[in-house]
Write an enzyme that holds these catalytic residues in place. Structure first.
Site, PDB file in Angstrom:
ATOM      1  NE  ARG A 113      -6.611   4.705   6.143  1.00 46.62           N
ATOM      2  CZ  ARG A 113      -5.730   4.316   7.063  1.00 46.62           C
ATOM      3  NH1 ARG A 113      -5.211   5.181   7.899  1.00 46.62           N
ATOM      4  NH2 ARG A 113      -5.365   3.063   7.143  1.00 46.62           N
ATOM      5  CE  LYS A 143     -11.648   8.945  -7.479  1.00 48.87           C
ATOM      6  NZ  LYS A 143     -13.002   9.520  -7.429  1.00 48.87           N
ATOM      7  N   GLY A 144      -6.233   8.224  -3.043  1.00 46.55           N
ATOM      8  CA  GLY A 144      -5.438   8.646  -1.880  1.00 46.55           C
ATOM      9  C   GLY A 144      -6.339   8.893  -0.695  1.00 46.55           C
ATOM     10  CB  ALA A 145      -7.007   6.918   2.113  1.00 44.35           C
ATOM     11  CG  ASP A 188      -1.915  -1.064   1.286  1.00 40.74           C
ATOM     12  OD1 ASP A 188      -2.183  -1.659   0.229  1.00 40.74           O
ATOM     13  OD2 ASP A 188      -2.459  -1.313   2.372  1.00 40.74           O
ATOM     14  CG  MET A 189       1.845   5.638  -1.629  1.00 39.12           C
ATOM     15  SD  MET A 189       3.597   5.184  -1.469  1.00 39.12           S
ATOM     16  CE  MET A 189       4.047   4.857  -3.173  1.00 39.12           C
ATOM     17  NE  ARG A 194      -4.172  -1.784  -4.225  1.00 36.40           N
ATOM     18  CZ  ARG A 194      -3.652  -1.846  -2.996  1.00 36.40           C
ATOM     19  NH1 ARG A 194      -3.549  -0.757  -2.234  1.00 36.40           N
ATOM     20  NH2 ARG A 194      -3.215  -2.981  -2.508  1.00 36.40           N
ATOM     21  CB  THR A 197     -11.889   3.928  -8.032  1.00 37.97           C
ATOM     22  OG1 THR A 197     -12.743   5.029  -7.723  1.00 37.97           O
ATOM     23  CG2 THR A 197     -12.304   3.377  -9.391  1.00 37.97           C
ATOM     24  CG  HIS A 198     -15.352   2.164  -3.730  1.00 36.72           C
ATOM     25  ND1 HIS A 198     -14.444   2.815  -2.938  1.00 36.72           N
ATOM     26  CD2 HIS A 198     -15.203   0.845  -3.468  1.00 36.72           C
ATOM     27  CE1 HIS A 198     -13.771   1.935  -2.219  1.00 36.72           C
ATOM     28  NE2 HIS A 198     -14.204   0.739  -2.518  1.00 36.72           N
TER      29      HIS A 198
HETATM   30  P1  FDA Z   1     -14.423   8.898  -4.178  1.00 40.21           P
HETATM   31  O1  FDA Z   1     -14.095   9.008  -2.720  1.00 40.21           O
HETATM   32  O2  FDA Z   1     -14.062  10.030  -5.064  1.00 40.21           O
HETATM   33  O3  FDA Z   1     -15.964   8.627  -4.339  1.00 40.21           O
HETATM   34  C1  FDA Z   1     -16.561   8.422  -5.615  1.00 40.21           C
HETATM   35  C2  FDA Z   1     -17.805   7.546  -5.461  1.00 40.21           C
HETATM   36  O4  FDA Z   1     -17.433   6.249  -4.995  1.00 40.21           O
HETATM   37  C3  FDA Z   1     -18.803   8.042  -4.429  1.00 40.21           C
HETATM   38  O5  FDA Z   1     -19.666   9.000  -4.983  1.00 40.21           O
HETATM   39  C4  FDA Z   1     -19.497   6.766  -4.037  1.00 40.21           C
HETATM   40  O6  FDA Z   1     -20.451   6.424  -4.995  1.00 40.21           O
HETATM   41  C5  FDA Z   1     -18.396   5.771  -4.049  1.00 40.21           C
HETATM   42  N1  FDA Z   1     -17.681   5.633  -2.730  1.00 40.21           N
HETATM   43  C6  FDA Z   1     -16.463   6.110  -2.422  1.00 40.21           C
HETATM   44  N2  FDA Z   1     -16.102   5.796  -1.170  1.00 40.21           N
HETATM   45  C7  FDA Z   1     -17.118   5.117  -0.648  1.00 40.21           C
HETATM   46  C8  FDA Z   1     -17.347   4.526   0.611  1.00 40.21           C
HETATM   47  N3  FDA Z   1     -16.442   4.580   1.603  1.00 40.21           N
HETATM   48  N4  FDA Z   1     -18.534   3.916   0.809  1.00 40.21           N
HETATM   49  C9  FDA Z   1     -19.437   3.834  -0.180  1.00 40.21           C
HETATM   50  N5  FDA Z   1     -19.268   4.370  -1.406  1.00 40.21           N
HETATM   51  C10 FDA Z   1     -18.131   5.002  -1.644  1.00 40.21           C
HETATM   52  N6  FDA Z   1      -5.555   4.789  -0.401  1.00 40.21           N
HETATM   53  C11 FDA Z   1      -4.268   5.080  -0.156  1.00 40.21           C
HETATM   54  O7  FDA Z   1      -3.937   6.227   0.141  1.00 40.21           O
HETATM   55  N7  FDA Z   1      -3.316   4.095  -0.236  1.00 40.21           N
HETATM   56  C12 FDA Z   1      -3.601   2.807  -0.593  1.00 40.21           C
HETATM   57  O8  FDA Z   1      -2.709   1.956  -0.680  1.00 40.21           O
HETATM   58  C13 FDA Z   1      -4.975   2.500  -0.851  1.00 40.21           C
HETATM   59  N8  FDA Z   1      -5.347   1.234  -1.201  1.00 40.21           N
HETATM   60  C14 FDA Z   1      -6.637   1.003  -1.614  1.00 40.21           C
HETATM   61  C15 FDA Z   1      -6.996  -0.260  -2.100  1.00 40.21           C
HETATM   62  C16 FDA Z   1      -8.256  -0.467  -2.618  1.00 40.21           C
HETATM   63  C17 FDA Z   1      -8.627  -1.820  -3.156  1.00 40.21           C
HETATM   64  C18 FDA Z   1      -9.212   0.615  -2.635  1.00 40.21           C
HETATM   65  C19 FDA Z   1     -10.573   0.426  -3.245  1.00 40.21           C
HETATM   66  C20 FDA Z   1      -8.878   1.831  -2.102  1.00 40.21           C
HETATM   67  C21 FDA Z   1      -7.609   2.040  -1.568  1.00 40.21           C
HETATM   68  N9  FDA Z   1      -7.265   3.276  -1.028  1.00 40.21           N
HETATM   69  C22 FDA Z   1      -5.935   3.528  -0.753  1.00 40.21           C
HETATM   70  C23 FDA Z   1      -8.313   4.275  -0.701  1.00 40.21           C
HETATM   71  C24 FDA Z   1      -8.479   5.292  -1.817  1.00 40.21           C
HETATM   72  O9  FDA Z   1      -7.368   6.147  -1.850  1.00 40.21           O
HETATM   73  C25 FDA Z   1      -9.746   6.143  -1.598  1.00 40.21           C
HETATM   74  O10 FDA Z   1      -9.649   6.825  -0.374  1.00 40.21           O
HETATM   75  C26 FDA Z   1     -11.030   5.361  -1.601  1.00 40.21           C
HETATM   76  O11 FDA Z   1     -11.015   4.336  -2.543  1.00 40.21           O
HETATM   77  C27 FDA Z   1     -12.210   6.301  -1.910  1.00 40.21           C
HETATM   78  O12 FDA Z   1     -12.044   6.879  -3.181  1.00 40.21           O
HETATM   79  P2  FDA Z   1     -12.844   6.397  -4.479  1.00 40.21           P
HETATM   80  O13 FDA Z   1     -11.874   6.274  -5.599  1.00 40.21           O
HETATM   81  O14 FDA Z   1     -13.537   5.121  -4.193  1.00 40.21           O
HETATM   82  O15 FDA Z   1     -13.845   7.547  -4.851  1.00 40.21           O
END
Ligand code: FDA
Length: 311
Positions: A291, A189-191, A136-137, A186, A228-229
């Protein structure tokens, strides 16, 4: 990064996650209060049936033992041993599952050499069992050290993978610098909360950069996990691969988190795409849950409804 929540609320949730009082209170009851929707139990014994069931539903699995920022050397070795045990269990059961871990869980805060040594033991078992793993990052201060460890492991074991975050300004440069390695990557977006000096502040900028990173990654050799979701990004990717004539499997996969946006994940499986669910387990689930709550207010509602429901 501006997310689904306003930055102040997101900051407040992430600050609460670091508050020891909140932490100890919630961690006593949290699994029953709703964390179980996002976390597959607290032990490998609880995790394995969830992994089997996830595969039965058509998903590949990425297993994560929850934890980060470990400051005890013995603990980092125990964590690495657990990841090796997972990979061995997957091979025994022929499960379509790999592992994903944080380098600060295996010693990056103590010494990068220790993290490399622990990660190398995991990489060795991944290679022996014909599997892969991704690191992971974490926060931006770890990016250089993470990429250094990735390069070392890529050279020695081949099967290593890493993560790039589209909110960081530097990620496009980092991606271009690793393309020659045909990376197992992978894209997320970043958490974490990052200052605007290193990260894009606006969601549309983060999303635009995400699409740019996907286009670059899919133009080169390697294997890309689109994590991503976001339905808009998912649609962008399915259109892009169709327009380039790429097969639905073999060059990339979608990844989502266990318990989140599963209808979208299931619809992709039905359409023939490969989808991996990241399934976390372990007793250190609180920061992970925070998160997820910071990303989406609806999850906060879910958690509170469970918290207030009489049992
Ligand atoms: P975004 O937050 O922009 O939301 C877009 C849409 O997605 C929303 O409108 C909704 O429909 C849906 N959605 C998003 N989050 C949701 C939630 N929690 N519940 C329900 N629906 C939701 N980050 C990081 O910094 N380092 C890492 O190594 C990883 N690894 C990682 C692995 C995997 C498999 C995933 C899916 C994610 C990560 N992340 C991560 C987290 C990532 O950076 C990010 O914070 C989340 O995926 C949320 O961003 P989205 O791209 O999903 O969309």
């Amino acid at each position: 990064m501006s997310s689904l929540l306003d930055r102040p609320l997101r900051t407040a949730i992430l600050a609460a996650a670091n508050n020891p009082l909140v932490r100890s209170g919630v961690s006593r009851y949290g699994m029953k209060l709703g964390a179980g929707r996002f976390v597959a139990g607290e032990s490998i014994e609880e995790f394995m049936p969830v992994a089997r069931e996830t595969q039965r539903r058509g998903f590949a699995v990425a297993a994560t033992l929850l934890g980060e920022s470990v400051s005890d050397v013995d603990e980092t070795r125990t964590v690495a041993a657990e990841y090796r045990a997972l990979l061995e269990a997957f091979a025994r059961e022929n499960l379509d599952a790999n592992v994903a871990f944080k380098l600060t869980h295996v010693g990056l805060d103590i010494d990068p050499e220790l993290a490399l040594e622990n990660a190398a033991t995991i990489a060795a078992v991944a290679r022996e069992t014909g599997n892969t793993f991704r690191m992971d990052m974490e926060q931006s201060r770890y990016v250089d050290r993470t990429l250094w460890i990735y390069r070392e492991l890529r050279q020695r074991y081949g099967c290593a993978g890493f993560v790039l975050q589209s909110y960081l300004h530097r990620s496009e440069t980092d991606l271009r610098a690793t393309l020659a390695l045909a990376p197992n990557l992978r894209i997320v977006k970043g958490a974490y909360l990052e200052p605007s000096t290193v990260a894009f502040a606006q969601k549309h900028e983060v999303d635009e950069n995400y699409r740019r990173l996907v286009e670059i990654a899919l133009s080169a050799e390697g294997y890309t996990a689109i994590a991503t979701h976001d339905p808009a990004i998912v649609a962008f990717v399915t259109n892009l691969v169709a327009s380039r004539g790429l097969p639905k499997r073999g060059r990339f996969e979608f990844q989502m988190l266990y318990g989140i946006a599963e209808p979208l994940a299931a619809s992709l499986v039905r359409r023939g795409y490969r989808v991996r669910l990241s399934v976390p387990y372990g007793d250190f689930w609180f920061p992970y849950l925070m998160r997820r709550l910071a990303e989406r207010p609806a999850n906060l509602g879910f958690f509170l409804r469970h918290a207030l429901r009489p049992r």
